[in-house]
Design a protein around this motif. Sequence first.
Motif, short mmCIF file in Angstrom:
data_model
loop_
_atom_site.label_atom_id
_atom_site.label_comp_id
_atom_site.label_asym_id
_atom_site.label_seq_id
_atom_site.Cartn_x
_atom_site.Cartn_y
_atom_site.Cartn_z
N ALA A 37 0.80 -1.09 -0.14
CA ALA A 37 0.09 0.30 -0.03
C ALA A 37 0.87 1.17 -0.08
O ALA A 37 0.59 2.20 -0.69
N ASP A 38 2.13 1.36 0.79
CA ASP A 38 2.83 2.33 0.93
C ASP A 38 3.58 2.59 -0.68
O ASP A 38 4.05 3.80 -0.84
N ALA A 39 3.53 1.61 -1.41
CA ALA A 39 4.15 1.61 -2.55
C ALA A 39 3.22 2.04 -3.71
O ALA A 39 3.42 2.00 -5.00
N VAL A 45 -8.07 -6.83 -1.80
CA VAL A 45 -7.51 -7.83 -1.20
C VAL A 45 -8.65 -9.09 -1.06
O VAL A 45 -9.83 -8.78 -0.61
N LYS A 46 -8.26 -10.18 -1.46
CA LYS A 46 -9.24 -11.23 -1.46
C LYS A 46 -8.54 -12.31 -0.64
O LYS A 46 -7.49 -12.87 -0.60
N LEU A 47 -9.48 -12.84 0.04
CA LEU A 47 -9.00 -13.75 1.36
C LEU A 47 -9.53 -15.11 1.09
O LEU A 47 -10.91 -15.28 0.66
N VAL A 48 -8.51 -16.00 1.02
CA VAL A 48 -9.20 -17.60 0.46
C VAL A 48 -8.53 -18.21 1.55
O VAL A 48 -7.39 -18.45 1.95
N ALA A 97 -10.04 -2.56 2.18
CA ALA A 97 -9.41 -3.17 1.18
C ALA A 97 -10.10 -4.64 0.87
O ALA A 97 -10.23 -4.87 -0.47
N VAL A 98 -10.28 -5.28 1.73
CA VAL A 98 -11.15 -6.60 1.65
C VAL A 98 -12.35 -6.40 0.87
O VAL A 98 -12.78 -6.99 -0.21
N ALA A 99 -13.18 -5.23 1.30
CA ALA A 99 -14.51 -4.91 0.91
C ALA A 99 -14.46 -4.52 -0.51
O ALA A 99 -15.37 -4.59 -1.40
N SER A 100 -13.47 -3.75 -1.08
CA SER A 100 -13.17 -3.21 -2.18
C SER A 100 -12.99 -3.98 -3.25
O SER A 100 -12.85 -4.08 -4.28
N GLY A 101 -12.22 -5.36 -2.70
CA GLY A 101 -11.87 -6.48 -3.62
C GLY A 101 -10.45 -6.51 -4.13
O GLY A 101 -9.86 -7.47 -4.71
N THR A 160 -4.13 -11.69 -3.37
CA THR A 160 -4.81 -12.75 -2.94
C THR A 160 -4.06 -13.38 -1.60
O THR A 160 -2.77 -13.58 -1.71
N VAL A 161 -4.87 -13.29 -0.49
CA VAL A 161 -4.17 -13.85 0.77
C VAL A 161 -4.75 -15.01 0.84
O VAL A 161 -5.82 -15.60 1.14
N VAL A 162 -3.85 -16.01 1.07
CA VAL A 162 -4.01 -17.73 1.13
C VAL A 162 -3.57 -18.05 2.63
O VAL A 162 -2.39 -17.93 3.08
N SER A 163 -4.56 -18.56 3.48
CA SER A 163 -4.12 -19.20 4.78
C SER A 163 -5.21 -20.32 5.05
O SER A 163 -6.31 -20.34 4.38
#
Length: 449
Positions: A203-205, A322-325, A316-320, A212-215
């Motif tokens: 974000a700072d860049a 960042v996608k949490l998987v 950021a997640v709500a805007s799409g 896509t965040v995978v956990s």
Amino acid sequence: MSTSSGRLSVTIIGGGASGVLLAAHLLRNRDTDIRVTLIERRGEFGQGLAYSASQRDHKVNVPARGMSAFADDPEHFWRWLQQRGYPSSHGSWVFVPRRLYGAYLEHVLREAGKSNPGRLLVMSEEVMAVRESKNGIETLLANGTSVVSHSAVLAVGHETQPARSRGIAVRVGSERDTPLPADAEVMILGSGLSMVDAWLSLADANHRGPITVVSRNGLLPKGHRDVPPLSIDSADVPFGTSLPYFMRWFRDLVDETKKRGGDWRSVVDGLRPYNQRIWQSWSGHTKRQFLRHLRPWWNIHRHRLPPELHERLVAAVASGQVKLVAAEFVGVERAEGQVRAEIRRRGSSTREKLGVARVYDCGGVSVDVLSSSNPVIRDLVAHGRARADALRIGLDVNEHCAVIDHAGKVTEKLLVIGPLTRGRFFEIEAIPDIRVQAATLAARILSHA
């Protein structure tokens, strides 16, 4: 070889938060004649893995009112901030940049040395091994010299796991973390606090591409609120019960608190004084159940984000962007100028491949002590002078933080502080817990003066 004089002497191995806090507590009593040698291979004291983050938005996740180096002087850090004109519209309920807290720890160490001339020696060297000798403990350095003291304390803190998948995945802030095109697709492995650091760096860049965040569990850290901890009587805490029974009690308490208009955070924070006792009351089976099934859930509620960062992440997640998987990371390979990551979504047996520009490995810190890359730990374990705890999440220590060797013998001259003692104490990674451990350990060491 530098030898111990007649005065009480202690060598602290590791100059991060745990080592600095212990040194400061050892030097608080000016009447005790003690020599403290603090050794840190990087030559930066007070920084460590947690407080060396250089970016402005990488903040501590405990408000300033809980970050004093001294539990008996809870306003110490807040006064330090005020003296430097740190702005805050919420008083001491403010979350400061981690680099600023690292500067505070450096100040604490520097002041301890200045107020006790000749009693503190700091060294920028790498420690390779420790050995018991007739004079105490000999600490062997990579430069071929050694330091002999009455006792030594391992304060090596957290250790980062190597990036997965043959080095294709990248660690945030490493040499291989080179600039990316602003619209590049990125994958982040892990959804905890390290993931937040990676996301903030992007974000700072001004990164605009999808992330896509995978956990495995697909859980994001919760946010802080300024609510008081619930007052809980120790007689009401079900120590030593099964995990299902304990969780029912905990959920009932949360429900009751909410019905009275309270917040679940008050319950989590109200339990804090009992967390170590709860952990120690559990059987080995219950501890393993907790680590296997509940630790991710506990971490997101216990280790929370500053509210403004949490709000940004949720947006950021709500805007799409960042996608949490919720998925298992299977592997990654290079193909056609891209990185192809393979995952298996939770509840599915089907593997799928996603093409991205980069994979960031934010799987967190290493908790398997037997896979440590630290030469001191490797040497101690290899020679039977120390052993892993039953869960292999730290070194085996007794209630006084003394190392237990392979044969079960306690080595009173070799002590451990901080995250390496998590097998016995579990909740021993945040400043409010480490400073209490530092004060207790310092008092025990000074009692032998």
